[in-house]
Write an enzyme that holds these catalytic residues in place. Structure first.
Site, PDB file in Angstrom:
ATOM      1  N   GLU A  23      54.827  81.238  62.355  1.00 17.18           N
ATOM      2  CA  GLU A  23      53.550  80.826  62.938  1.00 17.18           C
ATOM      3  C   GLU A  23      52.831  82.004  63.618  1.00 17.18           C
ATOM      4  O   GLU A  23      51.956  81.810  64.464  1.00 17.18           O
ATOM      5  CB  GLU A  23      53.767  79.697  63.936  1.00 17.18           C
ATOM      6  CG  GLU A  23      54.350  78.441  63.312  1.00 17.18           C
ATOM      7  CD  GLU A  23      54.581  77.350  64.341  1.00 17.18           C
ATOM      8  OE1 GLU A  23      53.583  76.783  64.822  1.00 17.18           O
ATOM      9  OE2 GLU A  23      55.743  77.078  64.667  1.00 17.18           O
ATOM     10  N   SER A 151      54.104  73.401  62.764  1.00 17.87           N
ATOM     11  CA  SER A 151      52.886  73.528  61.954  1.00 17.87           C
ATOM     12  C   SER A 151      53.068  73.028  60.528  1.00 17.87           C
ATOM     13  O   SER A 151      52.417  73.501  59.606  1.00 17.87           O
ATOM     14  CB  SER A 151      52.399  74.985  61.927  1.00 17.87           C
ATOM     15  OG  SER A 151      52.048  75.391  63.225  1.00 17.87           O
ATOM     16  N   TYR A 221      44.737  74.234  60.513  1.00 18.56           N
ATOM     17  CA  TYR A 221      44.291  75.522  61.021  1.00 18.56           C
ATOM     18  C   TYR A 221      43.164  76.194  60.245  1.00 18.56           C
ATOM     19  O   TYR A 221      42.508  77.093  60.747  1.00 18.56           O
ATOM     20  CB  TYR A 221      45.483  76.495  61.071  1.00 18.56           C
ATOM     21  CG  TYR A 221      46.590  76.018  61.965  1.00 18.56           C
ATOM     22  CD1 TYR A 221      46.405  75.921  63.344  1.00 18.56           C
ATOM     23  CD2 TYR A 221      47.827  75.664  61.440  1.00 18.56           C
ATOM     24  CE1 TYR A 221      47.415  75.488  64.174  1.00 18.56           C
ATOM     25  CE2 TYR A 221      48.857  75.232  62.262  1.00 18.56           C
ATOM     26  CZ  TYR A 221      48.645  75.143  63.626  1.00 18.56           C
ATOM     27  OH  TYR A 221      49.646  74.709  64.432  1.00 18.56           O
ATOM     28  N   ARG A 260      52.627  68.912  74.038  1.00 22.09           N
ATOM     29  CA  ARG A 260      51.827  67.981  73.253  1.00 22.09           C
ATOM     30  C   ARG A 260      52.748  67.167  72.357  1.00 22.09           C
ATOM     31  O   ARG A 260      53.524  67.727  71.584  1.00 22.09           O
ATOM     32  CB  ARG A 260      50.812  68.737  72.388  1.00 22.09           C
ATOM     33  CG  ARG A 260      49.651  67.872  71.897  1.00 22.09           C
ATOM     34  CD  ARG A 260      48.861  68.551  70.797  1.00 22.09           C
ATOM     35  NE  ARG A 260      49.599  68.504  69.533  1.00 22.09           N
ATOM     36  CZ  ARG A 260      49.910  69.571  68.808  1.00 22.09           C
ATOM     37  NH1 ARG A 260      49.570  70.784  69.211  1.00 22.09           N
ATOM     38  NH2 ARG A 260      50.571  69.432  67.676  1.00 22.09           N
ATOM     39  N   ASP A 262      53.344  64.441  69.306  1.00 21.76           N
ATOM     40  CA  ASP A 262      52.738  63.898  68.095  1.00 21.76           C
ATOM     41  C   ASP A 262      53.316  62.515  67.835  1.00 21.76           C
ATOM     42  O   ASP A 262      54.533  62.316  67.914  1.00 21.76           O
ATOM     43  CB  ASP A 262      53.009  64.814  66.904  1.00 21.76           C
ATOM     44  CG  ASP A 262      52.306  66.158  67.044  1.00 21.76           C
ATOM     45  OD1 ASP A 262      51.293  66.217  67.772  1.00 21.76           O
ATOM     46  OD2 ASP A 262      52.768  67.149  66.445  1.00 21.76           O
ATOM     47  N   GLU A 275      57.386  64.460  67.293  1.00 20.33           N
ATOM     48  CA  GLU A 275      57.925  65.695  67.847  1.00 20.33           C
ATOM     49  C   GLU A 275      57.176  66.071  69.116  1.00 20.33           C
ATOM     50  O   GLU A 275      56.109  65.527  69.414  1.00 20.33           O
ATOM     51  CB  GLU A 275      57.858  66.842  66.846  1.00 20.33           C
ATOM     52  CG  GLU A 275      56.476  67.181  66.341  1.00 20.33           C
ATOM     53  CD  GLU A 275      56.524  68.280  65.274  1.00 20.33           C
ATOM     54  OE1 GLU A 275      56.397  69.457  65.656  1.00 20.33           O
ATOM     55  OE2 GLU A 275      56.688  67.949  64.087  1.00 20.33           O
ATOM     56  N   ASN A 277      55.708  69.477  71.140  1.00 21.03           N
ATOM     57  CA  ASN A 277      55.369  70.898  71.086  1.00 21.03           C
ATOM     58  C   ASN A 277      55.309  71.430  72.513  1.00 21.03           C
ATOM     59  O   ASN A 277      54.530  70.929  73.323  1.00 21.03           O
ATOM     60  CB  ASN A 277      54.015  71.098  70.409  1.00 21.03           C
ATOM     61  CG  ASN A 277      53.993  70.532  69.006  1.00 21.03           C
ATOM     62  OD1 ASN A 277      54.452  71.155  68.075  1.00 21.03           O
ATOM     63  ND2 ASN A 277      53.465  69.311  68.857  1.00 21.03           N
ATOM     64  N   GLY A 281      49.061  75.077  70.338  1.00 21.48           N
ATOM     65  CA  GLY A 281      48.025  76.031  69.958  1.00 21.48           C
ATOM     66  C   GLY A 281      46.841  76.002  70.902  1.00 21.48           C
ATOM     67  O   GLY A 281      46.540  74.978  71.514  1.00 21.48           O
TER      68      GLY A 281
END
Length: 323
Positions: A23, A151, A221, A260, A262, A275, A277, A281
């Protein structure tokens, strides 16, 4: 979410970005934007790419705090967090243990399941796994992905038995730890969480609408076809339910600073955790800034607040302006 951070109190700040993970490119974008925001607000901030500069240079830099904008391995998995603890440089985000735990999707699921939180059923895949047994347990379609990548790298939606082995081999290229996960059809959401422990709280939920439901690396992205809704359009009651689930998921893993979660909501209206994070980002496509804006906090304010939250976790010492 408080809005008042005096940039003068942040001292000399290092923004860690780039790194050696898959990433890297996203991290370079995140870090560049974070660095620019800090400098725009008068912070003595400096960029540092661990893939190009050594830890001795980091140790000798005289930094008062580190803002971690690294994603994936060596940046989000507890590795750099351990270095910063050793160097006594307060840093943003979760500590060593929580970072390592959240980075491993298999261990994350085990922790959530142990606390009764809803996450799709899964099977750890190893070379020579029994294809029929996996399909019998999880059904088709199913998801195969590396346990320690983000990602959507190495992820495959497997629709037939014949595709399963190739999906495993792709994921295995990224990580020897691979999982197959029950596919949940429904609405994708993401929820930023801030703070730590009993003080953790969720920001507004973002509802994601990707082309053909395919929220892959390109649609995250690069492309502009994915639509994001914040306010989410969910009922206030259901949004609060999802936020509470994500805060609990964050707390179970021992996360701190920010993160964060998901989530997928199935067709019956049940939310499922996918998951967590721990170093989200911060690019112009990123979701934490979008959610923060919906709560009245602009990008620069968010960056300053994240920087101000830097701390040493192993010792339990918070930043006091000196090291």
């Amino acid at each position: 979410m408080t809005n008042s951070v005096d940039p003068k109190n942040l001292g000399k700040v290092v923004v860690l970005f780039g790194g050696r993970s898959a990433e890297r490119e996203v991290s370079l974008k995140s870090g560049a934007m974070v660095l620019a925001a800090l400098q725009r607000n008068g912070v003595d901030a400096h960029g540092f790419d661990p893939a190009e500069r050594g830890m001795i240079e980091l140790a000798q830099g005289g930094f008062d705090r580190a803002v971690i904008s690294l994603h994936g391995r060596f940046g989000e998995d507890g590795t750099i967090q351990g270095v910063l603890e050793w160097l006594n440089i307060p840093y943003t985000g979760s500590g060593v243990t929580a970072s390592a735990l959240a980075m491993d999707k298999i261990l994350t699921k085990a922790a959530w399941i142990s606390q009764g939180l809803s996450t799709p059923d899964y099977v750890r895949l190893e070379p020579g796994f029994n294809v029929d047994a996996v399909v019998k347990r999880l059904g088709l379609p199913l998801i195969v992905k590396p346990a320690q990548e983000g990602s959507t790298l190495g992820l495959t939606k497997v629709k037939t038995v014949e595709q399963l082995q190739a999906a495993f081999e792709l994921a295995f290229k990224y990580d020897p730890n691979v999982l197959a996960e029950k596919f949940v059809s429904g609405q994708e959401l993401t929820v930023p969480v801030m703070g730590a422990g009993n003080s953790a709280y969720a920001l507004p939920v973002i509802r994601i609408q990707a082309p053909e439901g395919n929220y892959d690396y390109h649609n995250k992205y690069i492309g502009n076809e994915t639509k994001y809704f914040c306010p989410s359009g969910l009922t206030p009651e259901f949004e609060a339910e999802v936020q509470a689930l994500c805060v609990k998921a964050y707390q179970v893993l021992g996360c701190a600073g920010w993160g964060r979660a998901d989530v997928l909501v199935d067709e019956g209206g049940k939310p499922w955790l996918l998951e967590m994070n721990t170093s989200p980002g911060m690019t112009d496509h990123s979701l934490v800034p979008m959610s923060a804006r919906a709560s009245g906090v602009d990008y620069d304010q968010l960056v300053l607040q994240i920087a101000a939250s830097a701390s040493l976790k192993a010792s339990g010492l918070n930043v006091g302006g000196t090291r």
